[in-house]
Design an enzyme around this catalytic site. Sequence first.
Site, short mmCIF file in Angstrom:
data_model
loop_
_atom_site.label_atom_id
_atom_site.label_comp_id
_atom_site.label_asym_id
_atom_site.label_seq_id
_atom_site.Cartn_x
_atom_site.Cartn_y
_atom_site.Cartn_z
N GLY A 1 8.06 -3.19 -5.90
CA GLY A 1 6.79 -3.06 -6.61
C GLY A 1 6.74 -1.98 -7.66
N LYS B 1 -7.09 6.96 -0.71
CA LYS B 1 -6.88 7.02 -2.16
C LYS B 1 -7.90 7.92 -2.85
CE LYS B 1 -3.25 4.40 -2.39
NZ LYS B 1 -1.94 4.97 -2.80
N ASP C 1 10.84 8.59 5.09
CA ASP C 1 9.49 8.29 5.52
C ASP C 1 8.58 9.35 4.92
OD1 ASP C 1 7.05 8.04 6.78
OD2 ASP C 1 7.86 8.01 8.82
N TYR D 1 -8.30 2.68 3.46
CA TYR D 1 -7.58 2.75 2.18
C TYR D 1 -8.40 3.51 1.15
CZ TYR D 1 -4.55 1.08 -1.62
OH TYR D 1 -3.68 0.99 -2.69
#
Length: 254
Positions: free
Chosen positions: A17, A159, A63, A155
């Site tokens: 991506g 963000k 990670d 989410y």
Amino acid sequence: MARVAGKVALVTGGALGLGKATAEMLAREGAKVVVTDVNVEEGQKVAQGIASNGGEAIFIEHDASSEAQWKAAIQSTLDTYGRLDILVNNAGIGFLANVEETSLEAWRKTQSVNLDGVFLGTKYGIEAMRKSGGGSIINLSSIEGLVGDPNLAAYNASKGGVRIFTKSAALHCARQRYGIRINSVHPGYIWTPMVEAVTNGTDTEKYQSLVDLHPVGHLGEPDDIAYGILYLASDESKFVTGTELVIDGGYTAQ
């Protein structure tokens, strides 16, 4: 073709991506790139692809929610290339659920990758960049860090946290005269594996519903975001810090 020539960049979530597009673009523009991800197979392919095209890159399994692994990734970067100039905190996960349907476990997992990972990367990135004489940190937030969505509770929180944390860290570095700039990038819906999963890959009605959210009439492509990151990574943006670069096809202008 040399907007970041001579610079060393670390890109988290670089296997797929936006991270993949960013790593490849920074390499094309002259940077040595450290690709990190938990997806070892795809991450190695990205680094190998960059090398095959004449660039320079290594892959590190990483990670982003682990402090120990952050320290190791930064140290490996310094051991290999001697410096760190660009850090792209891109690694992230999505979680679709409203506040009532979100478990504490899912909430904490989302924050651990999307917010803790950015905090750790920024903290240890600053430490490395101070040794290198400065640099640019780019934190991937989202349109969901600017506006709310009833089905993205965890989410949204992660963000939104990235956005305001970025400003705090940017002000700290600016006032300390470290020569380190820190900015956030806010993509709209970009056709990546994460967004493809939202549409189940073949749900044309769901796909069109995402398209319709954007006044320009189409979803973004990974390079649309990578070009913005390239600008913030380069010296062209030397007067830009503590702000948001929104690349969303008009989504948040409505």
